[in-house]
Design a protein around this motif. Structure first.
Motif, mmCIF file in Angstrom:
data_model
loop_
_atom_site.group_PDB
_atom_site.id
_atom_site.type_symbol
_atom_site.label_atom_id
_atom_site.label_comp_id
_atom_site.label_asym_id
_atom_site.label_seq_id
_atom_site.Cartn_x
_atom_site.Cartn_y
_atom_site.Cartn_z
ATOM 1 N N TYR A 121 47.827 33.292 80.750
ATOM 2 C CA TYR A 121 46.903 33.609 80.629
ATOM 3 C C TYR A 121 45.903 34.925 82.239
ATOM 4 O O TYR A 121 45.220 36.014 81.842
ATOM 5 C CB TYR A 121 45.217 33.171 81.297
ATOM 6 N N VAL A 122 47.237 34.934 83.124
ATOM 7 C CA VAL A 122 47.013 35.998 84.413
ATOM 8 C C VAL A 122 48.107 36.830 83.705
ATOM 9 O O VAL A 122 47.676 38.364 84.027
ATOM 10 C CB VAL A 122 47.715 35.343 84.960
ATOM 11 N N VAL A 123 48.845 37.433 83.337
ATOM 12 C CA VAL A 123 50.045 38.147 82.522
ATOM 13 C C VAL A 123 49.922 37.814 81.149
ATOM 14 O O VAL A 123 51.018 37.116 80.413
ATOM 15 C CB VAL A 123 51.003 37.759 83.450
ATOM 16 N N ARG A 124 48.547 38.949 80.330
ATOM 17 C CA ARG A 124 48.457 38.210 79.075
ATOM 18 C C ARG A 124 49.559 39.113 78.285
ATOM 19 O O ARG A 124 50.199 40.087 78.217
ATOM 20 C CB ARG A 124 47.054 39.561 79.256
ATOM 21 N N SER A 125 49.898 38.281 77.727
ATOM 22 C CA SER A 125 50.396 38.919 76.232
ATOM 23 C C SER A 125 50.254 38.770 74.498
ATOM 24 O O SER A 125 49.797 38.110 74.415
ATOM 25 C CB SER A 125 52.628 37.417 76.461
#
Length: 174
Positions: A144-148
């Motif tokens: 969620y924080v670093v969306r892939s």
């Protein structure tokens, strides 16, 4: 759609544009297509609306998982829940709250993490169920924080965290 639900759905739209700090009840009312007095009949304050929205999102998540796992057992049930988590996170289009107001999101993690962990732990068994639930929760939060953009990789990482073997019978790749 019931008025309170329209207001809560509108809150989601306004939050992703403005964040919690700049949330305007007038904007929420306009987005929902209701008057401010109507909004105040349902939610007396901004704090009450935010609390209701948090419960609404939690219920939406819980109901979605319940629907996803209905009638399934064992690993298929757990795998369906993991797939739901991936789909749920990817369903937010456009700007995400973490992009608009990261401080507010990070502060809410102390509330959200134990809920997510407990929901997953209920689906797991064995001596390492708590550890697996905690690991999968942290994987979900990191995505969620670093969306892939790779949903398959996200799902593979969740499966690995809880010990689900891939379809070929081997453990998912790290």
């Amino acid at each position: 759609m019931h008025t309170s639900r329209r207001i809560l759905e509108a809150t989601s739209e306004v939050l992703v544009r403005s964040g919690i700090g700049k949330l305007s009840l007038s904007d929420v009312a306009a987005q929902a297509g209701v008057s401010r007095p109507t909004l105040y009949r349902w939610f007396a304050s901004k704090e009450e609306l935010i609390d209701a929205f948090s419960r609404y999102e939690t219920d939406k998540f819980d109901n979605g998982i319940a629907d996803a796992i209905a009638g399934l057992r064992g690993t298929a049930r757990l795998d369906a829940a993991l797939q739901f988590i991936v789909d749920f996170q990817r369903s937010y289009s456009g700007v995400r709250m973490i992009d608009v107001e990261p401080e507010a999101v990070l502060s809410r993690f102390t509330w959200v993490l134990p809920i997510m962990r407990s929901r997953l732990e209920r689906l797991l068994s064995g001596p390492d169920a708590s550890l697996a639930a905690a690991t999968a929760t942290r994987v979900a939060v990191s995505h969620y924080v670093v969306r892939s953009d790779d949903a398959d990789e996200f799902l593979a990482q969740l499966r690995h965290a809880v010990g689900i073997r891939s379809r070929s019978g081997s453990r998912p790749a790290r």
